[in-house]
Design a protein around this motif. Sequence first.
Motif, PDB file in Angstrom:
ATOM      1  N   GLY A 239       0.794  -1.217   0.000  1.00  0.00           N
ATOM      2  CA  GLY A 239       0.000   0.000   0.000  1.00  0.00           C
ATOM      3  C   GLY A 239       0.827   1.268   0.000  1.00  0.00           C
ATOM      4  O   GLY A 239       0.305   2.355   0.213  1.00  0.00           O
ATOM      5  N   ILE A 240       2.126   1.155  -0.201  1.00  0.00           N
ATOM      6  CA  ILE A 240       3.011   2.315  -0.249  1.00  0.00           C
ATOM      7  C   ILE A 240       3.027   2.822  -1.681  1.00  0.00           C
ATOM      8  O   ILE A 240       3.283   2.064  -2.611  1.00  0.00           O
ATOM      9  N   ASN A 241       2.749   4.103  -1.848  1.00  0.00           N
ATOM     10  CA  ASN A 241       2.794   4.694  -3.186  1.00  0.00           C
ATOM     11  C   ASN A 241       4.251   4.938  -3.562  1.00  0.00           C
ATOM     12  O   ASN A 241       4.935   5.722  -2.932  1.00  0.00           O
ATOM     13  N   VAL A 242       4.698   4.234  -4.575  1.00  0.00           N
ATOM     14  CA  VAL A 242       6.090   4.344  -5.020  1.00  0.00           C
ATOM     15  C   VAL A 242       6.097   5.062  -6.357  1.00  0.00           C
ATOM     16  O   VAL A 242       5.565   4.550  -7.341  1.00  0.00           O
ATOM     17  N   PRO A 243       6.713   6.264  -6.403  1.00  0.00           N
ATOM     18  CA  PRO A 243       6.773   6.967  -7.681  1.00  0.00           C
ATOM     19  C   PRO A 243       7.666   6.216  -8.668  1.00  0.00           C
ATOM     20  O   PRO A 243       8.595   5.520  -8.266  1.00  0.00           O
ATOM     21  N   PRO A 244       7.372   6.343  -9.955  1.00  0.00           N
ATOM     22  CA  PRO A 244       8.210   5.668 -10.948  1.00  0.00           C
ATOM     23  C   PRO A 244       9.644   6.174 -10.880  1.00  0.00           C
ATOM     24  O   PRO A 244       9.895   7.339 -10.642  1.00  0.00           O
ATOM     25  N   GLY A 245      10.582   5.272 -11.067  1.00  0.00           N
ATOM     26  CA  GLY A 245      12.000   5.641 -11.050  1.00  0.00           C
ATOM     27  C   GLY A 245      12.601   5.679  -9.668  1.00  0.00           C
ATOM     28  O   GLY A 245      13.733   6.128  -9.499  1.00  0.00           O
ATOM     29  N   THR A 246      11.878   5.212  -8.645  1.00  0.00           N
ATOM     30  CA  THR A 246      12.399   5.208  -7.286  1.00  0.00           C
ATOM     31  C   THR A 246      13.374   4.052  -7.118  1.00  0.00           C
ATOM     32  O   THR A 246      13.158   2.959  -7.637  1.00  0.00           O
TER      33      THR A 246
ATOM     34  N   ALA B 159      12.432   2.461  -1.713  1.00  0.00           N
ATOM     35  CA  ALA B 159      11.059   1.979  -1.629  1.00  0.00           C
ATOM     36  C   ALA B 159      10.881   1.047  -0.431  1.00  0.00           C
ATOM     37  O   ALA B 159       9.896   1.127   0.299  1.00  0.00           O
ATOM     38  N   VAL B 160      11.853   0.177  -0.206  1.00  0.00           N
ATOM     39  CA  VAL B 160      11.771  -0.733   0.940  1.00  0.00           C
ATOM     40  C   VAL B 160      11.870   0.050   2.246  1.00  0.00           C
ATOM     41  O   VAL B 160      11.146  -0.231   3.202  1.00  0.00           O
ATOM     42  N   GLN B 161      12.748   1.042   2.294  1.00  0.00           N
ATOM     43  CA  GLN B 161      12.871   1.850   3.502  1.00  0.00           C
ATOM     44  C   GLN B 161      11.576   2.608   3.787  1.00  0.00           C
ATOM     45  O   GLN B 161      11.160   2.730   4.938  1.00  0.00           O
ATOM     46  N   ALA B 162      10.913   3.107   2.763  1.00  0.00           N
ATOM     47  CA  ALA B 162       9.641   3.803   2.955  1.00  0.00           C
ATOM     48  C   ALA B 162       8.584   2.841   3.486  1.00  0.00           C
ATOM     49  O   ALA B 162       7.796   3.190   4.366  1.00  0.00           O
ATOM     50  N   ALA B 163       8.585   1.618   2.977  1.00  0.00           N
ATOM     51  CA  ALA B 163       7.624   0.623   3.461  1.00  0.00           C
ATOM     52  C   ALA B 163       7.896   0.275   4.914  1.00  0.00           C
ATOM     53  O   ALA B 163       6.969   0.173   5.725  1.00  0.00           O
TER      54      ALA B 163
END
Length: 115
Positions: A70-77, A82-86
């Motif tokens: 459910g984490i919104n990951v912008p393209p090119g991240t 992305a894992v750290q944000a999750a």
Amino acid sequence: MQRAFSMDRRAVFHRGHPVAVAERFNDAMLMRVLLRFDQVHERELVRPHRPEFPEDLTKLSAIELAELAGINVPPGTDPADAVQAAVRAYVAEVERRMSQESASSGQDNAPGSGQ
């Protein structure tokens, strides 16, 4: 729902003899049940479609796992970002739930409190 579709049947008598059967539905309850079905249908139309949960999570990339969480990951991240944000989102959610649980239980769980 069964009560909404149930019918009240009463015999109609004329001069002591049954001449008919009066049937009456619970219209108000039936309308409430139909309204709830309409509301559920409208919510499903508005809700964004989530992809089916895959059976094997090991085949997914880190970004796909974050998106499933459910984490919104912008393209090119970067996948590591992305894992750290999750992880940060999960830690924040766990801390929020823990603070609600300890506040609602009314117990002092501090070290040295004797419990």
